[in-house]
Design an enzyme around this catalytic site. Sequence first.
Site, short mmCIF file in Angstrom:
data_model
loop_
_atom_site.label_atom_id
_atom_site.label_comp_id
_atom_site.label_asym_id
_atom_site.label_seq_id
_atom_site.Cartn_x
_atom_site.Cartn_y
_atom_site.Cartn_z
N SER A 162 31.70 49.77 26.69
CA SER A 162 30.54 48.90 26.52
C SER A 162 29.82 49.31 25.25
O SER A 162 30.21 50.27 24.59
CB SER A 162 29.60 49.04 27.72
OG SER A 162 28.92 50.28 27.62
N LYS A 163 28.76 48.58 24.95
CA LYS A 163 28.01 48.83 23.71
C LYS A 163 27.51 50.27 23.60
O LYS A 163 27.29 50.78 22.51
CB LYS A 163 26.81 47.88 23.64
CG LYS A 163 27.22 46.49 23.18
CD LYS A 163 25.99 45.67 22.84
CE LYS A 163 26.36 44.21 22.68
NZ LYS A 163 25.43 43.30 23.33
N ARG A 164 27.33 50.91 24.77
CA ARG A 164 26.88 52.31 24.74
C ARG A 164 27.86 53.19 23.97
O ARG A 164 27.50 54.22 23.43
CB ARG A 164 26.79 52.87 26.17
CG ARG A 164 25.61 52.42 26.97
CD ARG A 164 25.61 53.09 28.33
NE ARG A 164 26.81 52.82 29.10
CZ ARG A 164 27.72 53.71 29.42
NH1 ARG A 164 27.59 54.97 29.05
NH2 ARG A 164 28.78 53.36 30.12
#
Length: 467
Positions: free
Chosen positions: A239-241
């Site tokens: 994910s964007k994390r």
Amino acid sequence: MSQVRLRFAPSPTGYLHVGGARTALFNWLLARKLGGTFVLRIEDTDVARSTQESVDAILQGMEWLGLDWDEGPFYQSDNFPLYKEHVDRLLAEGKAYKCYCSSEELEAKREKALAEGRKPKYDGTCRKLETDVPGKPFVVRFKAPLDGVTAFDDLIKGPISFENSELDDLIIQRSDGTPTYNFVVVVDDASMGITTVIRGDDHVNNTPRQILLYQALGSPVPRFAHVPMILGSDKTRLSKRHGATSVMAYRDMGFLPEAMINYLVRLGWSHGDEEIFSREELIEKFTIEAVGRSAGVFNTDKLLWLNAHYIKSGDPERLATLLLPFLADRGVDPSMGGPALPTVVRTLQERAKTMLELADGAVFYYTPLPLFDDEAIAKHVKPETAGYLQSLATALETAADFNHDAVEVVFKEVCAGLGIKMGQIGPAVRIALCGGTVSPSIYEVMEVLGRDESCRRLSRAIARFSA
Ligand code: GLU
């Protein structure tokens, strides 16, 4: 032999994610390998979440990766009459029924089931109704078999089976008349003649319901291949994390599409211990059965390594074309003068890991007055340096030839004449030509800049160094 037909079916609710791109790639590769057809279908029935901007972003990502489609893009939003026709047919054949239960009634039944420790499931109240209830809102439910097993042999995961008693009477049409997701996917895959469905394994649980729908519609059931998801470095879903997940963000970070393709295919598929695959080799060697069952971990270092490989071995003309927007971002337009860009690329491609590095490295060639790096000057410029550079400039002005080898000879002669080592003059010459001490070989740089520009830059540095 009938032709294989594959499809990529993104929902346009965001950009093209690396996971989606990999699914598209596997479908595309298999279609190209088997001489089949690759269909692009935009699953935009969720009108509230679908946007044209997202459709454009997905198409742009596919084009950048070179994943061309043979049919489509088809839009599910254009197909509502077809879905309605199929719902009506299932109703007429008694394979679906109208359900009048209100959401309050359903919620009460659900809570009761949970309280009694049963799995909440539609209890079939309206399954037994024999006549319509005029004027009352209804959904349409699929009449799923109450017992038996629905099984399929997943091309990646192997045999998978579900007890039909676990499956609900799926709603196929909402009370507002719109069809639901699992239903439209089946109607489309059936009407488009899709023979193999390759998709993310977040859809495994949808597959038995969809198989029952194919059977009810009397359509052949395609083969299924569910691709494991992509994880971030901490083994949770990417994910964007974890950093960028959009394919186009990787283009903007200076990655080449061939590096991305090579990276994505290896994230889950292998062929011996080979790492580097051209597009043609992939088409030849790819098989869906060789896709692994476990999730791949996204590794930016490996992507960088592949990117460096493709920059190093890339055609300088092509790299030059791809480099133009990155140079424009740096205020450089090679068409305004200066050395030919492919020549410049040749001096830099050996070391650059990304197109950003390549662009950064190219700027000084097109900057008539490169900014001097003061720290480098403090470190490498001594009181005698300006004099050394002057001797070099004089010798270069009158050298018979001005290419890499000729410049090297002049350098060596000047150093010998002055009784100094290359190291006492090299860094200062770099600063003079490029502004700082990081650059390709000075001889190469001089050849590319040419005699006039090299000598002009030396004179300017001499003035600065002697000040
Ligand atoms: N539209 C679905 C998604 O984006 C894909 C469904 C499918 O491939 O069957 O996840």
